[in-house]
Design an enzyme around this catalytic site. Structure first.
Site, mmCIF file in Angstrom:
data_model
loop_
_atom_site.group_PDB
_atom_site.id
_atom_site.type_symbol
_atom_site.label_atom_id
_atom_site.label_comp_id
_atom_site.label_asym_id
_atom_site.label_seq_id
_atom_site.Cartn_x
_atom_site.Cartn_y
_atom_site.Cartn_z
ATOM 1 C CB THR A 27 -0.617 42.139 41.366
ATOM 2 O OG1 THR A 27 0.490 41.236 41.438
ATOM 3 C CG2 THR A 27 -0.261 43.333 40.514
ATOM 4 C CB SER A 82 0.867 37.084 41.241
ATOM 5 O OG SER A 82 1.070 38.208 40.409
ATOM 6 C CB CYS A 83 4.309 40.339 42.100
ATOM 7 S SG CYS A 83 5.823 41.297 42.318
ATOM 8 N N GLY A 84 3.852 41.319 45.413
ATOM 9 C CA GLY A 84 3.670 42.494 46.249
ATOM 10 C C GLY A 84 4.762 43.522 46.080
ATOM 11 C CB CYS A 142 4.651 44.955 40.832
ATOM 12 S SG CYS A 142 4.556 43.169 40.585
#
Length: 294
Positions: free
Chosen positions: A112, A114-116, A118
């Protein structure tokens, strides 16, 4: 094809006065990355440089390391049930003889903005062995003064940020401070992948004489992407994570955080930072941060 920006109606409130006007927003759309026709990952990204993004992602995952290992990168026609092309599905075909990794449900990645990371089974799954170890010889050496100029130059080159105010950026600089490339994206990890992917297709890997600057925090994933591309120095205007510092120390990456004007913190790889001689040592040769005990 999706655009980098879109217009939306907004209600503005200024000193209790209401007005309506269109606002320019950064676009965010999903991109599915396929490898030899099989789904591998989905990332939320700002449309643009999609082929470079896909190539850079595969470098970060350890699938490829050279431009010659890619046969083609194409948008998938008929990506929807009615046969329309959304330009949101990219298929990377590897060159003959390149080993295709086993793509299982465990390997599939959902990233995503915000967070690669996940969906990773564990941190061990991302500690991939790089084909381009950080091995700059002689080492890149830069002064704090040179580093302090880079955030301003990055900001001046953020064309889409100027219109939206909501976009991350990543840039490559030479050891002399020359801006080599810059990419923007709603996800900072995507911006880095776009840089690395462009370098791959231009046969410029490893980036062993480059400095990577990111506009946000320095996460473990960004440190890993730098290492996978052979980049010896990562600088960030914000804080690093503890795992990013650990990875930098393990791999020899120079990690600089809180780079704001003349102030900065060096968390690892201090031998690449050249400090001026202390005032009481006039005439003494310049010393590195490591020699200074920083």
């Amino acid at each position: 094809m999706g655009r980098a920006t879109e217009r939306r109606r907004t209600i503005r409130i200024r000193d209790g006065v209401l007005s309506t006007r269109p606002d320019t927003l950064v676009a965010e759309e999903p991109l599915e990355i396929r490898l030899n026709g099989r789904p591998l990952a989905i990332t939320m990204r700002t449309p643009g440089d999609d082929f470079a993004l896909a190539a850079g992602f595969l470098v970060s995952e350890g699938v490829i390391g050279l431009g010659s290992e890619v046969r083609s990168i194409v948008y998938c026609a008929g990506a929807t049930a009615d046969g329309a092309n959304t330009y949101n599905v990219v298929d990377v075909r590897l060159a003959p003889g390149v080993v295709v990794p086993d793509i299982t449900l465990e390997r599939n990645v959902y990233t995503t903005s915000s967070c690669g990371l996940c969906g990773k089974a564990s941190l061990d799954a991302v500690r991939t062995t790089t084909r381009h170890p950080v091995a700059d010889a002689p080492p890149v050496r830069v002064t704090p003064a040179l580093l302090s100029d880079l955030p301003g130059r990055l900001r001046e080159s953020q064309r889409i940020f100027d219109r939206t105010g909501g976009l991350h950026a990543a840039a490559l600089f030479s050891e002399d401070g020359e801006l080599l490339d810059i990419r923007e994206d709603v996800g900072r990890h995507n911006a880095v992948d776009k840089l690395v992917g462009r370098a791959l297709t231009d046969d410029r890997l490893p980036l062993s004489r480059a400095i990577l600057l990111v506009s946000g925090r320095a996460s473990f994933e960004l440190a890993q992407k730098a290492v996978m591309a052979g980049i010896p120095m990562l600088a960030s205007v914000s804080a690093p994570s503890s795992l990013a510092v650990d990875l930098a120390a393990e791999t020899g990456l120079t990690l600089v955080g809180f780079l704001r004007g003349p102030s900065m913190n060096v968390y690892a790889g201090e031998h690449r930072i050249v400090l001026e001689a202390e005032a009481d040592g006039a005439g003494a040769p310049a010393r590195s941060a490591g020699a200074a005990g920083a």
